[in-house]
Design a protein around this motif. Structure first.
Motif, PDB file in Angstrom:
ATOM      1  N   LEU A  69       0.826  -1.205   0.000  1.00  0.00           N
ATOM      2  CA  LEU A  69       0.000   0.000   0.000  1.00  0.00           C
ATOM      3  C   LEU A  69       0.866   1.263   0.000  1.00  0.00           C
ATOM      4  O   LEU A  69       0.599   2.214  -0.755  1.00  0.00           O
ATOM      5  N   ILE A  70       1.903   1.287   0.828  1.00  0.00           N
ATOM      6  CA  ILE A  70       2.788   2.459   0.879  1.00  0.00           C
ATOM      7  C   ILE A  70       3.508   2.641  -0.452  1.00  0.00           C
ATOM      8  O   ILE A  70       3.657   3.770  -0.944  1.00  0.00           O
ATOM      9  N   CYS A  71       3.935   1.543  -1.059  1.00  0.00           N
ATOM     10  CA  CYS A  71       4.617   1.631  -2.352  1.00  0.00           C
ATOM     11  C   CYS A  71       3.680   2.177  -3.431  1.00  0.00           C
ATOM     12  O   CYS A  71       4.119   2.932  -4.316  1.00  0.00           O
ATOM     13  N   ILE A  72       2.386   1.812  -3.382  1.00  0.00           N
ATOM     14  CA  ILE A  72       1.425   2.354  -4.349  1.00  0.00           C
ATOM     15  C   ILE A  72       1.245   3.852  -4.126  1.00  0.00           C
ATOM     16  O   ILE A  72       1.287   4.652  -5.070  1.00  0.00           O
ATOM     17  N   VAL A  73       1.053   4.253  -2.864  1.00  0.00           N
ATOM     18  CA  VAL A  73       0.798   5.663  -2.538  1.00  0.00           C
ATOM     19  C   VAL A  73       2.011   6.527  -2.889  1.00  0.00           C
ATOM     20  O   VAL A  73       1.862   7.657  -3.374  1.00  0.00           O
ATOM     21  N   VAL A  74       3.210   6.013  -2.653  1.00  0.00           N
ATOM     22  CA  VAL A  74       4.428   6.787  -2.924  1.00  0.00           C
ATOM     23  C   VAL A  74       4.908   6.578  -4.363  1.00  0.00           C
ATOM     24  O   VAL A  74       5.317   7.528  -5.037  1.00  0.00           O
ATOM     25  N   PRO A  77       2.668   8.358  -7.659  1.00  0.00           N
ATOM     26  CA  PRO A  77       2.989   9.776  -7.911  1.00  0.00           C
ATOM     27  C   PRO A  77       4.442   9.983  -8.336  1.00  0.00           C
ATOM     28  O   PRO A  77       4.724  10.860  -9.171  1.00  0.00           O
ATOM     29  N   GLU A  78       5.346   9.200  -7.768  1.00  0.00           N
ATOM     30  CA  GLU A  78       6.753   9.327  -8.152  1.00  0.00           C
ATOM     31  C   GLU A  78       6.950   8.972  -9.623  1.00  0.00           C
ATOM     32  O   GLU A  78       7.690   9.646 -10.340  1.00  0.00           O
ATOM     33  N   ALA A  79       6.262   7.922 -10.085  1.00  0.00           N
ATOM     34  CA  ALA A  79       6.342   7.554 -11.499  1.00  0.00           C
ATOM     35  C   ALA A  79       5.727   8.634 -12.378  1.00  0.00           C
ATOM     36  O   ALA A  79       6.225   8.912 -13.482  1.00  0.00           O
ATOM     37  N   LEU A 152      10.307  -0.204  -3.477  1.00  0.00           N
ATOM     38  CA  LEU A 152       9.734   0.925  -4.204  1.00  0.00           C
ATOM     39  C   LEU A 152      10.067   0.932  -5.701  1.00  0.00           C
ATOM     40  O   LEU A 152       9.191   1.226  -6.514  1.00  0.00           O
ATOM     41  N   PRO A 153      11.302   0.614  -6.113  1.00  0.00           N
ATOM     42  CA  PRO A 153      11.577   0.588  -7.561  1.00  0.00           C
ATOM     43  C   PRO A 153      10.710  -0.398  -8.327  1.00  0.00           C
ATOM     44  O   PRO A 153      10.386  -0.162  -9.502  1.00  0.00           O
ATOM     45  N   ILE A 193      -3.253   3.410 -16.031  1.00  0.00           N
ATOM     46  CA  ILE A 193      -2.039   2.922 -15.365  1.00  0.00           C
ATOM     47  C   ILE A 193      -2.350   1.791 -14.384  1.00  0.00           C
ATOM     48  O   ILE A 193      -1.446   1.308 -13.703  1.00  0.00           O
ATOM     49  N   MET A 194      -3.626   1.372 -14.312  1.00  0.00           N
ATOM     50  CA  MET A 194      -3.982   0.288 -13.410  1.00  0.00           C
ATOM     51  C   MET A 194      -3.226  -1.011 -13.686  1.00  0.00           C
ATOM     52  O   MET A 194      -2.848  -1.718 -12.750  1.00  0.00           O
ATOM     53  N   PRO A 195      -2.981  -1.376 -14.974  1.00  0.00           N
ATOM     54  CA  PRO A 195      -2.159  -2.576 -15.198  1.00  0.00           C
ATOM     55  C   PRO A 195      -0.766  -2.462 -14.584  1.00  0.00           C
ATOM     56  O   PRO A 195      -0.236  -3.443 -14.041  1.00  0.00           O
ATOM     57  N   GLY A 196      -0.162  -1.277 -14.650  1.00  0.00           N
ATOM     58  CA  GLY A 196       1.146  -1.078 -14.034  1.00  0.00           C
ATOM     59  C   GLY A 196       1.078  -1.172 -12.527  1.00  0.00           C
ATOM     60  O   GLY A 196       1.957  -1.771 -11.890  1.00  0.00           O
ATOM     61  N   ILE A 197       0.024  -0.572 -11.926  1.00  0.00           N
ATOM     62  CA  ILE A 197      -0.147  -0.663 -10.480  1.00  0.00           C
ATOM     63  C   ILE A 197      -0.376  -2.110 -10.065  1.00  0.00           C
ATOM     64  O   ILE A 197       0.155  -2.580  -9.051  1.00  0.00           O
TER      65      ILE A 197
END
Length: 274
Positions: A69-74, A77-79, A152-153, A193-197
């Motif tokens: 969840l944190i990786c999605i939230v951060v 937007p970073e991407a 995260l990466p 971008i849902m497939p990427g998420i």
């Protein structure tokens, strides 16, 4: 033409998995070790009938879910910011994103232990304001923070790849039709971008649930996760069949969670597009 690839996959993946399945049913003797040719369900009964293992499973999956969840939230937007950057700043930012993958996970774990320790930099900075010290090392907090740094990466790159496929003209057209930037982001960018998420979250969750170095070094001996528990059964207790049974149950639980998450996200993705 695909026969060599299928053969390689079978040898490298299926054969070890099959051997692990067989090992998990072998009888274990404390004096002689696993007994080949003998089979029992006792190891699975021991795991499924002991609340201790349920507690470790629960800790493993809630930590993995929180990290995801944190990786999605951060990461999303970073991407997005990375996709909007121009050269050469995009290349520099990409190197910053990928930098954690260029350093050994053990080195990163020791780095976080120096930051989160009782006399680490974080507690030292808080002490200057008369706050603390706080116990962060050998807690769930330390494991979550370090896993987010490592994983995260794996979220940023799939989302960034999906963003590159979006036609900027579509977003500009929505803005020209009086759509707010937030509406364009929610109605146009996010569904695409849902497939990427989805792919990023599956990678992050799977790697977090099976992570060993971070929980082992930052969680300590008392904060058990499934990978450290399997390690103990294999190398400390030398109970290989029980370790194999735990590993297979972890694999099955991972598959159930990841397939359920995949189906839920795909339904929402189709609903958003349809």
């Amino acid at each position: 033409m695909s026969a060599p690839a299928i053969l390689l996959c079978g040898v490298m993946l299926l054969v070890p998995l099959l051997l692990t399945v067989i090992l998990s049913f072998n009888v274990f003797d404390a004096d002689t070790g696993p007994k080949a040719g003998t089979f029992t369900l006792e190891h699975y009964r021991a795991v499924l009938g002991d609340p201790y293992y349920y507690a470790v499973f629960w800790r493993t999956f809630w930590i993995s879910g929180l990290v995801t969840l944190i990786c999605i939230v951060v990461g999303a937007p970073e991407a997005y910011v990375l996709n909007r950057m121009k050269k050469p700043w995009r290349s520099i930012m990409l190197l910053v994103v990928l930098a954690p993958l260029m350093i050994s996970v053990v080195v990163r774990a020791f780095g976080w232990s120096m930051l989160l320790g009782p006399e680490g930099l974080i507690n030292g900075a808080l002490a200057m304001f008369g706050i603390g010290p706080f116990k962060m090392l050998y807690t769930e907090i330390a494991v979550v923070v370090a896993l987010v740094h490592v994983m995260l990466p794996f979220m940023v790159i799939p989302v960034w790849t999906s963003l590159q496929k979006i036609d900027a003209g579509v977003v500009n057209a929505a803005l020209s039709l009086s759509a707010s930037p937030t509406t364009a982001l929610r109605r146009i960018v996010l569904p695409q971008i849902m497939p990427g998420i989805l792919s990023g979250s599956l990678i992050v969750f799977g790697l977090s649930a099976s992570s060993f170095a971070i929980p082992g070094l930052l969680g300590g001996r008392r904060l058990k996760m499934m990978a450290t528990l399997i390690y103990d059964e294999y190398l400390h207790e030398l109970n290989w069949p029980l370790g194999a049974a735990i590993a297979l149950l972890l694999l099955l639980a991972n598959l159930v969670v990841m397939l359920g998450w995949n189906r839920m996200i795909e339904r929402r993705y189709k609903k958003a597009l349809g």
